[in-house]
Design an enzyme around this catalytic site. Structure first.
Site, mmCIF file in Angstrom:
data_model
loop_
_atom_site.group_PDB
_atom_site.id
_atom_site.type_symbol
_atom_site.label_atom_id
_atom_site.label_comp_id
_atom_site.label_asym_id
_atom_site.label_seq_id
_atom_site.Cartn_x
_atom_site.Cartn_y
_atom_site.Cartn_z
ATOM 1 N N TRP A 513 -5.457 5.125 7.259
ATOM 2 C CA TRP A 513 -4.907 5.663 6.007
ATOM 3 C C TRP A 513 -3.436 5.279 5.852
ATOM 4 O O TRP A 513 -2.985 4.947 4.755
ATOM 5 C CB TRP A 513 -5.061 7.179 5.987
ATOM 6 C CG TRP A 513 -4.452 7.819 4.777
ATOM 7 C CD1 TRP A 513 -5.002 7.929 3.529
ATOM 8 C CD2 TRP A 513 -3.160 8.437 4.689
ATOM 9 N NE1 TRP A 513 -4.138 8.573 2.682
ATOM 10 C CE2 TRP A 513 -3.002 8.904 3.365
ATOM 11 C CE3 TRP A 513 -2.127 8.641 5.602
ATOM 12 C CZ2 TRP A 513 -1.852 9.554 2.936
ATOM 13 C CZ3 TRP A 513 -0.983 9.292 5.172
ATOM 14 C CH2 TRP A 513 -0.853 9.741 3.856
ATOM 15 N N HIS A 514 -2.691 5.307 6.962
ATOM 16 C CA HIS A 514 -1.282 4.928 6.893
ATOM 17 C C HIS A 514 -1.127 3.451 6.537
ATOM 18 O O HIS A 514 -0.330 3.081 5.678
ATOM 19 C CB HIS A 514 -0.590 5.200 8.230
ATOM 20 C CG HIS A 514 -0.135 6.608 8.404
ATOM 21 N ND1 HIS A 514 -0.903 7.565 9.002
ATOM 22 C CD2 HIS A 514 1.021 7.228 8.056
ATOM 23 C CE1 HIS A 514 -0.251 8.715 9.021
ATOM 24 N NE2 HIS A 514 0.918 8.546 8.442
ATOM 25 N N ASP A 515 -1.883 2.607 7.239
ATOM 26 C CA ASP A 515 -1.777 1.164 7.004
ATOM 27 C C ASP A 515 -2.844 0.470 7.842
ATOM 28 O O ASP A 515 -3.236 0.965 8.907
ATOM 29 C CB ASP A 515 -0.378 0.660 7.415
ATOM 30 C CG ASP A 515 -0.087 -0.726 6.869
ATOM 31 O OD1 ASP A 515 -0.907 -1.237 6.082
ATOM 32 O OD2 ASP A 515 0.957 -1.301 7.224
#
Length: 630
Positions: A513-515
């Site tokens: 989700w972050h990257d």
């Protein structure tokens, strides 16, 4: 500083600069959720608080006698007086222009506002936030003023009584949010606003158009696919779409002059203030999942009213009730959905508010909102911003890390402090946008959760750290992933294995989700790995077996917590700072000779002392009836 049992009432009775500062750093100022049980309505909690300085003994169970004025803690104060200034000096010393390595990172520095000092502008996130802060501050003022004008034009008659008044307020607020959301999207993203609305429309259709049993699978499949597709397709540029539609140009044509492709390129040129909309769209994905699953769960309770069944006052619900009690069937309209998903104050960075909670707060103004509290919160934000500016003017740790330094040219103490302050800058650069946008939301009449509870240096438990770091995201993970997967239990080997898998699923999602990054994936798995020693220690050394030796147990816990702190620092350096290779270089630089071992031993003692103070801070909160479990 922990809130007193008197809440803000007790704070108002005190006088003097220290009392004002204490009220600014009071937990009740930060978020009333920290001083009010989630199952108790705020008004009821305020009414039940003692009016005098006395404390409720029932709330103090498990709290120990204060240790602040004991010889042990006076020894700790002496350590603090020496160690903390030394830590700042070490980072400052390698940031001076006289340092021989200064020219290697000087290009990351800009002119500062403190005479004689430059400022570290190597972090792109903070640079962008700092540059746009004056414009966002104007928007913070402009948006609530626009709502006041809207409310004046589309006013609710004072003769309307509940529950009609609540429905009228809901329509008034959501209609404004809907109109403002559309304008906000166009200003922010230009023609790309159409892409976002298309994604929202597809997600809405999945929730409301599919048979009930397919909604969860379709929701997760679509939204996780969006996380990857948005990144891999770079925001679906119109020119790229036109090339796919028009097909490849003929081989004998050097320059593509297709009308369709030119139109696509022209549309891309009007990308608004933030043409790369996909970078911050991940936070919207969480709201899309929240809407769909809240709708899915609401289908189980159609035909019955939880409010009537529990005989609850809809204007005075506890936070847990606002989240768990489904919104009315008519609330799940496309207008309300867009108003929620693109709610301007929380659109870019959060904090995350569930759809049920958003709708409840639109019907009834939360009792937790207070002008005085919001002003104190704004002052606290200003002081945090000042702290970030001072650190960046005097400690160029971010610029040093960006310049690919030769870590063996630094001493073990310098390497450790550069890494340590780098994590603090990461913490502050995330904290500031979260608090700014939450402040905007509070000024607009919506109370979302506070994302950061404690300073990054006030954590000793890996498990507790994740309860207080990006707290609204943690609560979202609990509601929509962790609990549906069965939570965790370590009573049997099978339960333990299942729980580890659950943690892996949760933190794999968090990392992706972050990257889409290997460093973040490794970080997520390291976090799960570092959970295990703490969980194992809890079973091997249960507190009940040490009831007759509380001091020995506290010392034992502090020793284990030192290891936790070192592991958390390592995991976060991998995920958000220097990556796996950078961490290897740092560790190699620290342990290159005997002096590194001496430093690590000395630093561990200092961390041990800090952890003892953290223990007592939490005991002070328990003595006030506050148990934050982190």
């Amino acid at each position: 500083m922990a809130a007193s049992r008197n809440g803000s009432t007790g704070t108002r009775r005190r006088r003097g600069p220290l009392a004002v500062l204490a009220s600014i750093y009071d937990l009740d100022t930060l978020d009333t959720r920290f001083t009010t049980p989630a199952t108790v309505p705020y008004k009821a909690a305020i009414d039940s608080r003692p009016r005098s300085g006395s404390e409720n003994k029932a709330d103090r169970r498990g709290a120990e006698r204060p240790k602040w004025n004991t010889p042990e803690y006076w020894a700790y104060y002496l350590v603090f007086l020496f160690v903390v200034p030394l830590m700042f000096w070490i980072a400052y010393d390698v940031s001076r222009p006289s340092d021989p390595r200064y020219p290697k990172y000087e290009h990351w520095l800009a002119e500062g506002w403190i005479p004689g000092r430059r400022i570290d502008m190597s972090d792109a996130q903070y640079f962008t936030f700092r540059k746009n802060l004056p414009f966002m501050a104007m928007l913070l003022i402009f948006h609530p003023l626009c709502r006041r004008v809207w409310n004046a034009v589309y006013s609710v008659s004072p003769e309307v009584r509940a529950p009609e008044a609540a429905e009228a307020r809901l329509r008034q607020r959501t209609s404004f949010d809907y109109v403002f959301a559309l304008l906000f999207l166009v200003v922010l993203h230009g023609f790309s606003a159409a892409k976002i609305l298309l994604i929202l429309a597809i997600n809405y259709k999945l929730a409301t158009g599919l048979p009930r049993k397919y909604i969860p699978v379709a929701t997760w499949g679509f939204n996780i696919s969006m996380l990857f597709a948005n990144e891999l397709c770079k925001g679906y540029r119109f020119r790229d779409i036109a090339l796919i539609v028009a097909g490849p140009p003929a081989k004998d044509i050097v320059t593509d002059t297709s009308v369709l492709v030119n139109v696509g390129a022209w549309l891309d040129s009007y990308g608004g203030i933030m043409s790369r909309w996909q970078i911050l769209f991940n936070i919207t994905v969480l709201r899309l999942v929240s809407f769909n699953l809240d709708y899915y769960w609401s289908l189980n309770q159609r035909g019955s009213s939880p409010l009537e069944k529990k005989q609850l006052d809809p204007a005075n619900l506890s936070e847990r009730d606002r989240i768990s009690i489904p919104a009315s069937p008519q609330d799940f309209s496309f207008r309300n959905y867009v108003s929620y998903a693109i709610y301007a104050p929380l659109y870019l960075t959060g904090p995350i508010l569930t759809f049920n909670d958003y709708m409840a707060q639109q019907r009834h103004r939360p009792a937790t909102l207070s002008t005085a509290r919001t002003v104190r919160y704004a002052v606290r934000f200003g002081l945090t911003l000042l702290a970030m500016e001072l650190v960046l003017h005097y400690d160029y740790v971010g610029a040093i890390a960006k310049s690919r330094p030769q870590w063996d040219s630094y001493t073990p103490a310098q390497i450790s402090m550069l890494s340590y302050f780098n994590l603090h800058i990461i913490w502050l650069k995330l904290l500031l946008p979260w608090r700014f946008f939450r402040l905007w939301s509070l000024a607009d009449g919506v109370d979302p959760p506070e994302n950061m509870l404690r300073c990054v240096s006030d954590n000793y438990s890996t498990l507790s750290f994740w309860r207080g770091w990006h707290r609204s995201f943690y609560r979202w993970l609990l509601r929509y992933i962790y609990i549906p997967l069965g939570g965790s239990s370590f009573r049997t080997a099978w339960d333990a294995a299942r729980s580890v898998v659950t943690y892996l699923v949760v933190f794999t999602f968090v990392a992706l989700w972050h990257d889409i990054s290997l460093n973040l994936l490794v970080w997520g798995w390291l976090v799960v790995l570092f959970f295990l020693p703490e969980i194992a220690a809890g079973y091997l050394f249960p507190k009940r077996k040490w009831e007759g030796r509380p001091t020995a147990y506290r010392m034992l816990c502090a020793v284990g917590a030192v290891g936790n702190v070192l592991m958390m620092i390592s995991a976060n350096l991998v995920g958000f700072a220097v990556g796996v290779d950078g961490l290897k270089s740092i560790v190699k630089g620290i342990f290159r000779d005997y002096s590194g071992l001496v430093f690590i031993g000395t630093a561990s003692v200092a961390v041990f002392v800090g952890i003892q103070v953290m223990f007592e801070i939490r005991q002070s909160e328990l003595r006030r009836g506050i148990n934050l479990k982190c």
